[in-house]
Design a protein around this motif. Sequence first.
Motif, PDB file in Angstrom:
ATOM      1  N   HIS A 130      10.168   1.718 -47.998  1.00 45.22           N
ATOM      2  CA  HIS A 130      10.265   3.158 -47.782  1.00 45.22           C
ATOM      3  C   HIS A 130      11.728   3.568 -47.610  1.00 45.22           C
ATOM      4  CE1 HIS A 130       7.723   6.644 -45.910  1.00 45.22           C
ATOM      5  NE2 HIS A 130       8.555   7.065 -46.835  1.00 45.22           N
ATOM      6  N   HIS A 149      12.711  12.405 -44.745  1.00 49.09           N
ATOM      7  CA  HIS A 149      12.738  10.996 -44.320  1.00 49.09           C
ATOM      8  C   HIS A 149      13.653  10.758 -43.133  1.00 49.09           C
ATOM      9  CE1 HIS A 149      10.725  10.492 -48.229  1.00 49.09           C
ATOM     10  NE2 HIS A 149      10.098   9.537 -47.579  1.00 49.09           N
ATOM     11  N   TRP A 184       3.190  15.521 -47.469  1.00 49.78           N
ATOM     12  CA  TRP A 184       3.705  15.674 -46.119  1.00 49.78           C
ATOM     13  C   TRP A 184       2.841  16.605 -45.287  1.00 49.78           C
ATOM     14  CZ3 TRP A 184       7.684  12.991 -44.025  1.00 49.78           C
ATOM     15  CH2 TRP A 184       8.495  12.284 -44.910  1.00 49.78           C
ATOM     16  N   ASP A 196       4.705  11.638 -43.131  1.00 48.17           N
ATOM     17  CA  ASP A 196       4.724  11.284 -44.552  1.00 48.17           C
ATOM     18  C   ASP A 196       3.342  10.762 -44.934  1.00 48.17           C
ATOM     19  OD1 ASP A 196       5.299  10.340 -47.113  1.00 48.17           O
ATOM     20  OD2 ASP A 196       7.213   9.442 -46.518  1.00 48.17           O
ATOM     21  N   HIS A 209       3.109   5.700 -50.680  1.00 50.16           N
ATOM     22  CA  HIS A 209       4.083   4.633 -50.412  1.00 50.16           C
ATOM     23  C   HIS A 209       4.248   4.395 -48.910  1.00 50.16           C
ATOM     24  CE1 HIS A 209       6.993   8.185 -50.597  1.00 50.16           C
ATOM     25  NE2 HIS A 209       7.114   7.744 -49.363  1.00 50.16           N
TER      26      HIS A 209
HETATM   27 FE   LIG Z   1       8.245   8.765 -47.996  1.00 54.74          FE
END
Ligand SMILES: [Fe+2]
Length: 203
Positions: free
Chosen positions: A30, A80, A126, A161, A165
Amino acid sequence: MTNFVEIKPRALKPALLELDGISRTTIEAHYRLYQGYVGKRNEILGRLSDVDLAAANQVYSDVRALKVDLTFAIGGIKNHELYFEHLGGEGGDPVGAVGALIERDFGSAQAWRDDLKASGMAGRGWAWTAYDWDEGRLFNYIGDAQNTFPVWNATPLVALDVYEHAYFLDYQTDRAAYIEAFFRNLDWSVVNGWIDTYRVPVD
Ligand SMILES: [Fe+2]
């Protein structure tokens, strides 16, 4: 002509490699995605510094392509940086200023968790808890991508998130289990630090 300064990725906090229920392998992969957003932000701004403004066109033009995708890169960085910064804690119910805001605007910590979890299940990328400066309150928002759907004049305080992934290695398609792990690792002292920094009014 636009002036810009290249930025570097923030360092990965060591605590992120020892989360409860989110593996080191997931975090390392990530983090590499985050580094990619920073690289693309720098690349796009470099290209924009000498783009042909006279060729601007809404169907296709370099200005359009670069500026649209710049929002994706910058969104990826901001999202992030929030995500990584506020993980590594002990989870539990929110305390201090954020606890008071959540209690006031959602009724209880559990009601806030239920709403954010549902927002995360309903989003494609998100879910955020943000303070809206015009409404003067918290709200949980949905995002489908790095650059959708931010609301003007709102400050994100929690960034969940839900791109695959973030959890597929650990939970396959069980996003709900990952969201529970996310809650277990929140660091409320970090969120309260942001409330302090941005001077979000608590009463
Ligand atoms: Fe992400």
